[in-house]
Design a protein around this motif. Structure first.
Motif, PDB file in Angstrom:
ATOM      1  N   THR A  70       0.839  -1.196   0.000  1.00 54.26           N
ATOM      2  CA  THR A  70       0.000   0.000   0.000  1.00 54.26           C
ATOM      3  C   THR A  70       0.876   1.250   0.000  1.00 54.26           C
ATOM      4  O   THR A  70       1.829   1.343   0.776  1.00 54.26           O
ATOM      5  N   ILE A  71       0.549   2.204  -0.851  1.00 50.30           N
ATOM      6  CA  ILE A  71       1.204   3.513  -0.839  1.00 50.30           C
ATOM      7  C   ILE A  71       0.109   4.572  -0.830  1.00 50.30           C
ATOM      8  O   ILE A  71      -0.724   4.616  -1.737  1.00 50.30           O
ATOM      9  N   LEU A  72       0.120   5.403   0.207  1.00 50.22           N
ATOM     10  CA  LEU A  72      -0.896   6.431   0.384  1.00 50.22           C
ATOM     11  C   LEU A  72      -0.281   7.823   0.265  1.00 50.22           C
ATOM     12  O   LEU A  72       0.898   8.024   0.540  1.00 50.22           O
ATOM     13  N   ASP A  73      -1.103   8.775  -0.110  1.00 52.29           N
ATOM     14  CA  ASP A  73      -0.691  10.176  -0.193  1.00 52.29           C
ATOM     15  C   ASP A  73      -1.598  10.970   0.740  1.00 52.29           C
ATOM     16  O   ASP A  73      -2.825  10.795   0.727  1.00 52.29           O
ATOM     17  N   GLY A  74      -0.991  11.830   1.527  1.00 50.63           N
ATOM     18  CA  GLY A  74      -1.802  12.596   2.464  1.00 50.63           C
ATOM     19  C   GLY A  74      -1.007  13.681   3.159  1.00 50.63           C
ATOM     20  O   GLY A  74       0.075  14.076   2.721  1.00 50.63           O
ATOM     21  N   GLU A  75      -1.556  14.154   4.252  1.00 48.01           N
ATOM     22  CA  GLU A  75      -0.990  15.277   4.991  1.00 48.01           C
ATOM     23  C   GLU A  75      -0.782  14.874   6.442  1.00 48.01           C
ATOM     24  O   GLU A  75      -1.708  14.380   7.108  1.00 48.01           O
ATOM     25  N   GLY A  76       0.444  15.068   6.933  1.00 46.94           N
ATOM     26  CA  GLY A  76       0.701  14.882   8.355  1.00 46.94           C
ATOM     27  C   GLY A  76       0.287  16.146   9.085  1.00 46.94           C
ATOM     28  O   GLY A  76       0.768  17.238   8.769  1.00 46.94           O
ATOM     29  N   ILE A  77      -0.636  16.026  10.031  1.00 45.86           N
ATOM     30  CA  ILE A  77      -1.140  17.200  10.743  1.00 45.86           C
ATOM     31  C   ILE A  77      -1.020  16.997  12.244  1.00 45.86           C
ATOM     32  O   ILE A  77      -0.965  15.872  12.738  1.00 45.86           O
ATOM     33  N   VAL A  78      -0.974  18.120  12.953  1.00 39.75           N
ATOM     34  CA  VAL A  78      -0.881  18.098  14.411  1.00 39.75           C
ATOM     35  C   VAL A  78      -1.918  19.067  14.958  1.00 39.75           C
ATOM     36  O   VAL A  78      -2.052  20.196  14.466  1.00 39.75           O
ATOM     37  N   TYR A  79      -2.663  18.619  15.958  1.00 40.00           N
ATOM     38  CA  TYR A  79      -3.675  19.458  16.594  1.00 40.00           C
ATOM     39  C   TYR A  79      -3.113  20.097  17.868  1.00 40.00           C
ATOM     40  O   TYR A  79      -2.413  19.448  18.641  1.00 40.00           O
ATOM     41  N   ARG A  80      -3.453  21.348  18.072  1.00 37.10           N
ATOM     42  CA  ARG A  80      -3.184  22.047  19.328  1.00 37.10           C
ATOM     43  C   ARG A  80      -4.435  22.843  19.680  1.00 37.10           C
ATOM     44  O   ARG A  80      -4.966  23.565  18.841  1.00 37.10           O
ATOM     45  N   SER A  81      -4.874  22.682  20.908  1.00 35.08           N
ATOM     46  CA  SER A  81      -6.061  23.406  21.383  1.00 35.08           C
ATOM     47  C   SER A  81      -7.252  23.194  20.466  1.00 35.08           C
ATOM     48  O   SER A  81      -8.036  24.113  20.204  1.00 35.08           O
ATOM     49  N   GLY A  82      -7.396  21.974  19.949  1.00 36.24           N
ATOM     50  CA  GLY A  82      -8.567  21.620  19.171  1.00 36.24           C
ATOM     51  C   GLY A  82      -8.556  22.051  17.725  1.00 36.24           C
ATOM     52  O   GLY A  82      -9.560  21.888  17.032  1.00 36.24           O
ATOM     53  N   ARG A  83      -7.445  22.585  17.227  1.00 30.33           N
ATOM     54  CA  ARG A  83      -7.377  22.990  15.830  1.00 30.33           C
ATOM     55  C   ARG A  83      -6.052  22.552  15.224  1.00 30.33           C
ATOM     56  O   ARG A  83      -5.079  22.325  15.925  1.00 30.33           O
ATOM     57  N   ILE A  84      -6.040  22.418  13.901  1.00 26.48           N
ATOM     58  CA  ILE A  84      -4.828  22.031  13.188  1.00 26.48           C
ATOM     59  C   ILE A  84      -3.824  23.166  13.273  1.00 26.48           C
ATOM     60  O   ILE A  84      -4.147  24.327  13.008  1.00 26.48           O
ATOM     61  N   ASP A  85      -2.604  22.825  13.652  1.00 23.69           N
ATOM     62  CA  ASP A  85      -1.560  23.822  13.872  1.00 23.69           C
ATOM     63  C   ASP A  85      -0.408  23.557  12.900  1.00 23.69           C
ATOM     64  O   ASP A  85       0.353  22.607  13.073  1.00 23.69           O
ATOM     65  N   PHE A  86      -0.272  24.407  11.879  1.00 20.05           N
ATOM     66  CA  PHE A  86       0.783  24.206  10.887  1.00 20.05           C
ATOM     67  C   PHE A  86       2.163  24.325  11.517  1.00 20.05           C
ATOM     68  O   PHE A  86       3.085  23.579  11.183  1.00 20.05           O
ATOM     69  N   GLY A  87       2.335  25.270  12.443  1.00 17.50           N
ATOM     70  CA  GLY A  87       3.627  25.446  13.097  1.00 17.50           C
ATOM     71  C   GLY A  87       4.061  24.198  13.838  1.00 17.50           C
ATOM     72  O   GLY A  87       5.248  23.843  13.844  1.00 17.50           O
ATOM     73  N   ALA A  88       3.100  23.505  14.459  1.00 25.05           N
ATOM     74  CA  ALA A  88       3.427  22.271  15.173  1.00 25.05           C
ATOM     75  C   ALA A  88       3.876  21.185  14.209  1.00 25.05           C
ATOM     76  O   ALA A  88       4.788  20.404  14.502  1.00 25.05           O
ATOM     77  N   ALA A  89       3.229  21.113  13.048  1.00 23.37           N
ATOM     78  CA  ALA A  89       3.633  20.128  12.045  1.00 23.37           C
ATOM     79  C   ALA A  89       5.032  20.442  11.514  1.00 23.37           C
ATOM     80  O   ALA A  89       5.850  19.530  11.315  1.00 23.37           O
TER      81      ALA A  89
END
Length: 290
Positions: A70-89
């Motif tokens: 299996t090979i998947l394409d997607g986005e690694g995301i990180v949540y902070r305070s209930g929302r997606i945080d680009f800086g954390a990623a």
């Protein structure tokens, strides 16, 4: 399929495309990752082709129940305070393995999957249509019992619902929408998709720099209209993210922007976002590294 794989890209457009045969997905504000389930392990690849499994080990472990092949394409995301945080990623992506483990304990990563490139039974399916690949993706995740932190992004063919997503999901860290044609195949390196974002930015390719490669002062970027321009002084955090690519570049040569400023030209696979309102001028403002 050979490692690393070339990923499909999206072209920014100012308004939401509508019409028959279009599908809409929320655009998560994270770090592009390709997940490879090999016979023995899981490997994670960035858009540029670097292996970053150690930085995203929690996702690699979560991907182990996937069938080999299996090979998947997607986005690694990180949540902070209930929302997606680009800086954390970005912090995770640029961390050492030891630091990444500490960050994962505090803020575990999630993997928002939006495509499948290889299927364990059918092999390379990049030539399948989007709707066929999407159905295969959903069936595979369900059949393997895959759930959070790995999850397929929502999709809809209803442009009215897509507009609602665009308006109401912004406060959750969703930066916009990606639009795909239902008959489209997966073409690596091609900007075949369309994206509409809340932020007024455009993508620009890094083609050079001024100052030392280890601490660039300005970036030379190629804008969507083909012009080359120097950025304003690059903040330290952005310079640190680009520097490894500049240092690793094998060849440099002197060049000049369209307005005559000198810079060192390099060939690197780095994309940055710049404020759309600044691209009319000779100097542009870089907001972040993609």
């Amino acid at each position: 399929m050979d490692w690393p794989v070339s990923v499909a890209l999206a072209q920014a457009v100012p308004t939401l495309p509508v019409g028959p045969g279009l599908h809409y997905e929320p655009k998560m504000d994270g770090h592009r990752l390709v997940m490879w389930r090999t016979t023995e392990t899981v490997r994670l690849q960035t858009r540029s082709g670097r292996e970053v499994s150690a930085a995203w080990m929690d996702l690699a472990i979560a991907g182990m129940p996937l069938p080999p092949g299996t090979i998947l394409d997607g986005e690694g995301i990180v949540y902070r305070s209930g929302r997606i945080d680009f800086g954390a990623a970005q912090s995770r992506a640029n961390s050492s393995p030891a630091r990444a483990r500490l960050l994962a304990e505090e803020h575990p990563a999630h993997y928002a999957v939006f495509d499948i490139l290889s299927h364990p039974e059918h092999g390379d399916i990049r030539g399948w249509s989007y709707v066929r690949r999407r159905a295969a993706l959903e069936d595979l995740l369900a059949g393997a019992g895959i759930g959070p932190p790995i999850q397929a992004v929502p999709t809809t063919a209803d442009s009215s619902l897509a507009r609602v997503w665009y308006e109401v999901l912004q406060h959750q860290g969703v930066e916009g929408l990606v639009v795909k044609a239902d008959s489209s195949v997966y073409r690596g390196g091609s900007r075949q998709w369309r994206k509409v974002r809340h932020s007024e930015t455009v993508d620009a390719a890094v083609v050079g720099y001024t100052g030392p490669a280890a601490r660039p002062r300005h970036l030379a970027v190629r804008l969507p209209d083909g012009r080359t321009a120097l950025s304003q002084t690059v903040p330290g955090v952005l310079a640190a993210q680009v520097a490894p690519h500049l240092v690793a570049a094998e060849r440099t040569r002197r060049a000049r922007t369209d307005s005559g400023e000198a810079y060192l030209q390099v060939e690197v696979d780095v994309l940055v976002e710049v404020l759309a309102g600044t691209t009319r001028h000779a100097v542009v403002t870089v907001t972040r590294v993609r």
